[in-house]
Enzyme design. Structure first.
Site, PDB file in Angstrom:
ATOM      1  N   ARG A  75      20.445 -15.779  38.305  1.00 37.64           N
ATOM      2  CA  ARG A  75      20.330 -14.367  37.528  1.00 37.64           C
ATOM      3  C   ARG A  75      19.612 -13.930  36.376  1.00 37.64           C
ATOM      4  O   ARG A  75      19.542 -13.046  35.810  1.00 37.64           O
ATOM      5  CB  ARG A  75      21.858 -13.700  37.393  1.00 37.64           C
ATOM      6  CG  ARG A  75      22.658 -13.746  38.638  1.00 37.64           C
ATOM      7  CD  ARG A  75      23.647 -12.412  38.695  1.00 37.64           C
ATOM      8  NE  ARG A  75      24.687 -12.768  39.542  1.00 37.64           N
ATOM      9  CZ  ARG A  75      25.639 -13.408  39.731  1.00 37.64           C
ATOM     10  NH1 ARG A  75      25.923 -14.322  38.892  1.00 37.64           N
ATOM     11  NH2 ARG A  75      26.322 -13.407  41.079  1.00 37.64           N
ATOM     12  N   ARG A  87      -1.053   3.095  35.287  1.00 35.62           N
ATOM     13  CA  ARG A  87      -1.250   1.670  35.637  1.00 35.62           C
ATOM     14  C   ARG A  87      -1.885   1.580  37.015  1.00 35.62           C
ATOM     15  O   ARG A  87      -2.488   0.749  37.350  1.00 35.62           O
ATOM     16  CB  ARG A  87       0.396   1.001  35.737  1.00 35.62           C
ATOM     17  CG  ARG A  87       0.369  -0.465  36.016  1.00 35.62           C
ATOM     18  CD  ARG A  87       1.593  -1.128  35.777  1.00 35.62           C
ATOM     19  NE  ARG A  87       1.331  -2.651  35.816  1.00 35.62           N
ATOM     20  CZ  ARG A  87       2.444  -3.576  35.382  1.00 35.62           C
ATOM     21  NH1 ARG A  87       3.552  -3.247  35.146  1.00 35.62           N
ATOM     22  NH2 ARG A  87       1.914  -4.859  35.697  1.00 35.62           N
ATOM     23  N   HIS A 120      -8.855  -3.852  49.585  1.00 38.75           N
ATOM     24  CA  HIS A 120      -7.772  -4.486  50.712  1.00 38.75           C
ATOM     25  C   HIS A 120      -8.139  -4.246  52.170  1.00 38.75           C
ATOM     26  O   HIS A 120      -8.115  -5.319  52.829  1.00 38.75           O
ATOM     27  CB  HIS A 120      -6.514  -3.846  50.208  1.00 38.75           C
ATOM     28  CG  HIS A 120      -5.903  -4.222  49.096  1.00 38.75           C
ATOM     29  ND1 HIS A 120      -4.866  -3.484  48.095  1.00 38.75           N
ATOM     30  CD2 HIS A 120      -5.844  -5.575  48.456  1.00 38.75           C
ATOM     31  CE1 HIS A 120      -4.450  -4.185  47.020  1.00 38.75           C
ATOM     32  NE2 HIS A 120      -5.075  -5.602  47.273  1.00 38.75           N
TER      33      HIS A 120
HETATM   34  N1  LIG Z   1       1.186  -9.772  38.974  1.00 43.06           N
HETATM   35  C1  LIG Z   1       0.099  -9.181  38.919  1.00 43.06           C
HETATM   36  O1  LIG Z   1       0.098  -8.325  38.093  1.00 43.06           O
HETATM   37  C2  LIG Z   1      -1.084  -9.797  39.612  1.00 43.06           C
HETATM   38  C3  LIG Z   1      -2.455  -9.194  39.256  1.00 43.06           C
HETATM   39  C4  LIG Z   1      -3.642  -9.701  40.013  1.00 43.06           C
HETATM   40  C5  LIG Z   1      -3.458 -10.737  41.031  1.00 43.06           C
HETATM   41  N2  LIG Z   1      -2.159 -11.067  41.182  1.00 43.06           N
HETATM   42  C6  LIG Z   1      -1.788 -12.089  42.081  1.00 43.06           C
HETATM   43  O2  LIG Z   1      -2.593 -13.423  41.896  1.00 43.06           O
HETATM   44  C7  LIG Z   1      -2.988 -14.320  43.036  1.00 43.06           C
HETATM   45  C8  LIG Z   1      -4.602 -14.505  42.758  1.00 43.06           C
HETATM   46  O3  LIG Z   1      -4.647 -15.325  41.559  1.00 43.06           O
HETATM   47  P1  LIG Z   1      -5.872 -16.556  41.470  1.00 43.06           P
HETATM   48  O4  LIG Z   1      -6.815 -15.787  42.036  1.00 43.06           O
HETATM   49  O5  LIG Z   1      -5.453 -17.061  40.244  1.00 43.06           O
HETATM   50  O6  LIG Z   1      -5.349 -17.420  42.879  1.00 43.06           O
HETATM   51  P2  LIG Z   1      -4.634 -18.765  43.006  1.00 43.06           P
HETATM   52  O7  LIG Z   1      -3.366 -18.916  42.334  1.00 43.06           O
HETATM   53  O8  LIG Z   1      -4.355 -19.174  44.285  1.00 43.06           O
HETATM   54  O9  LIG Z   1      -5.904 -19.660  42.454  1.00 43.06           O
HETATM   55  C9  LIG Z   1      -7.141 -19.919  43.057  1.00 43.06           C
HETATM   56  C10 LIG Z   1      -7.215 -21.190  43.488  1.00 43.06           C
HETATM   57  O10 LIG Z   1      -7.664 -21.743  42.220  1.00 43.06           O
HETATM   58  C11 LIG Z   1      -6.925 -23.044  41.943  1.00 43.06           C
HETATM   59  N3  LIG Z   1      -6.860 -23.026  40.521  1.00 43.06           N
HETATM   60  C12 LIG Z   1      -6.316 -22.361  39.664  1.00 43.06           C
HETATM   61  N4  LIG Z   1      -6.523 -22.956  38.398  1.00 43.06           N
HETATM   62  C13 LIG Z   1      -7.134 -23.867  38.665  1.00 43.06           C
HETATM   63  C14 LIG Z   1      -7.913 -25.011  37.571  1.00 43.06           C
HETATM   64  N5  LIG Z   1      -7.701 -24.762  36.380  1.00 43.06           N
HETATM   65  N6  LIG Z   1      -8.490 -25.826  38.083  1.00 43.06           N
HETATM   66  C15 LIG Z   1      -8.793 -25.915  39.401  1.00 43.06           C
HETATM   67  N7  LIG Z   1      -8.140 -25.384  40.316  1.00 43.06           N
HETATM   68  C16 LIG Z   1      -7.464 -24.205  39.862  1.00 43.06           C
HETATM   69  C17 LIG Z   1      -5.594 -22.706  42.698  1.00 43.06           C
HETATM   70  O11 LIG Z   1      -5.017 -24.072  43.046  1.00 43.06           O
HETATM   71  C18 LIG Z   1      -6.053 -21.984  43.832  1.00 43.06           C
HETATM   72  O12 LIG Z   1      -6.768 -22.898  44.959  1.00 43.06           O
HETATM   73  C19 LIG Z   1      -2.781 -13.362  44.155  1.00 43.06           C
HETATM   74  O13 LIG Z   1      -1.524 -13.625  44.890  1.00 43.06           O
HETATM   75  C20 LIG Z   1      -2.414 -11.729  43.563  1.00 43.06           C
HETATM   76  O14 LIG Z   1      -1.573 -11.041  44.445  1.00 43.06           O
HETATM   77  C21 LIG Z   1      -1.082 -10.694  40.596  1.00 43.06           C
END
Ligand SMILES: NC(=O)c1ccc[n+]([C@@H]2O[C@H](COP(=O)([O-])OP(=O)(O)OC[C@H]3O[C@@H](n4cnc5c(N)ncnc54)[C@H](O)[C@@H]3O)[C@@H](O)[C@H]2O)c1
Length: 342
Positions: free
Chosen positions: A108, A228, A239
């Protein structure tokens, strides 16, 4: 290292900028921590995690789902994680989103912190408390809004980040500039991706500016009733493009932002020279600004958009660089313009 504190409704979040991961053990004893990371980050940075309990998940959006969450929870039980455990998510947005979600539901709710390792996670995903998982094709269908205790920035993680992921993250940085900060826009015009990659001081300045923009918008409207939504600039058409063409998120959002600029020219008085500047900036950061596509297919997806009400879609448009507005655009008008804007 410099720290700031940001007050959200539920808690105070501490940001550690320009920090080194090794400093973490001075904040929390290693035995109280469980690290959650993905295979890619672990592969390059295992040395940083010595002496910690680590849970690893497969990398990629396709693993941001309930079965990964179930597996993490089972591992936490085996590791005897309890209410005193701090879960620390070290990774891109997939890891930071899952960490927040698991921390919100395990026993929780347990404390958690985030160490974003991609540009996108540093400037966007880790900030604002939204977390969750996908359900089939439905992105972020399940989740909570729950702020971390801290967000910790160690730029050395970026040394292993693939260039494509840098570019992906810059789409959200350009988005922030477009909707909220003309000075940031000028800074991006003045520099190049390569300069940000090569100059850590410049990069630190860029990241902190983006954190401030996202924090300002989120604190005005933590539960997404109004402002937001501005953060969705470029995401409506983006998208649809992401769905049809399977492009990386940032690339699809870039095309979506270019389209939203074209639409803004038509209906929110964005001057064509400003629209052109934005499109040039996207291209300068190696992002696509158009695509050969089936316009009717895009329109069909837009019709189903969850931001739709009364035959109109709530679009995020620009009045000028640095000033976004939310405007209803009727489906008729959209249909009429779809071929000119995408
Ligand atoms: N919560 C929020 O407000 C919010 C906002 C925007 C995006 N998101 C989410 O974030 C995700 C996208 O984030 P992302 O682009 O970081 O994706 P991700 O976490 O899939 O990372 C992209 C790729 O980079 C690799 N990677 C990350 N850091 C690395 C590093 N330092 N060295 C080598 N490889 C590395 C990962 O393993 C992956 O293959 C989506 O799921 C999206 O929905 C959330």
């Amino acid at each position: 290292m410099n720290t700031i504190e940001q007050i959200f409704s539920e808690k105070k979040v501490t940001y550690y900028f320009d920090a080194e991961f090794s400093y973490m053990e001075q904040l929390i004893a290693k035995e109280n921590v469980v690290i959650l990371t993905d295979e890619n980050v672990f592969q390059y940075h295992a040395g940083k995690f010595l002496g910690y309990r680590v849970v690893r998940i497969a990398a990629g959006e396709q693993h941001k789902n309930q079965s990964t969450v179930d597996r993490i929870i089972k591992e936490l039980i085996v590791l005897e994680a309890d209410k005193t455990t701090v879960l620390i998510g070290v990774g891109g947005g997939v890891v930071t989103d899952i960490t927040g979600y698991v921390a919100a539901i395990y026993m929780r709710g347990i404390s958690f912190g985030l160490v974003p390792t991609s540009i996108l996670a540093m400037v966007d995903a880790a900030i604002g408390g939204k977390n969750g998982i996908d359900v089939g094709l439905y992105k972020n269908m399940v989740g909570t809004i729950h702020q971390p205790d801290f967000i910790f920035y160690d730029h050395s993680f970026l040394q292993s980040l693939p260039v494509k992921e840098w570019i992906n993250g810059f789409a959200e940085i350009i988005k922030h500039a477009c909707i909220a900060d003309a000075l940031l826009f000028s800074m991006l015009e003045k520099h190049t991706l390569h300069e940000f990659q090569a100059d850590e001081t410049l990069l630190a300045e860029l990241i902190e500016k983006n954190v401030a923009i996202k924090n300002a918008i989120v604190t005005r409207d933590e539960f997404e009733k109004g402002d937001r939504k501005l953060l969705n600039f470029g995401h409506t058409i983006g998208h649809a493009i992401e769905n049809i063409h399977g492009l990386p998120h940032g690339f699809a959002v870039s095309i979506g932002m270019a389209a939203a600029c074209n639409l803004s020219e038509q209906i929110s008085n964005l001057h064509f020279t400003e629209a052109k500047k934005i499109i040039m900036l996207l291209a300068k950061y190696h992002l696509p600004v158009d695509i050969e596509t089936e316009h009717e297919q895009i329109f069909d997806i837009l019709k189903m958009d969850k931001k739709r009400s009364n035959n109109a879609i709530q679009f995020i448009l620009l009045e000028k660089i640095g000033k976004a507005v939310i405007k209803p655009v009727s489906l008729d008008v959209l249909h009429q313009h779809i071929k000119e804007i995408v």
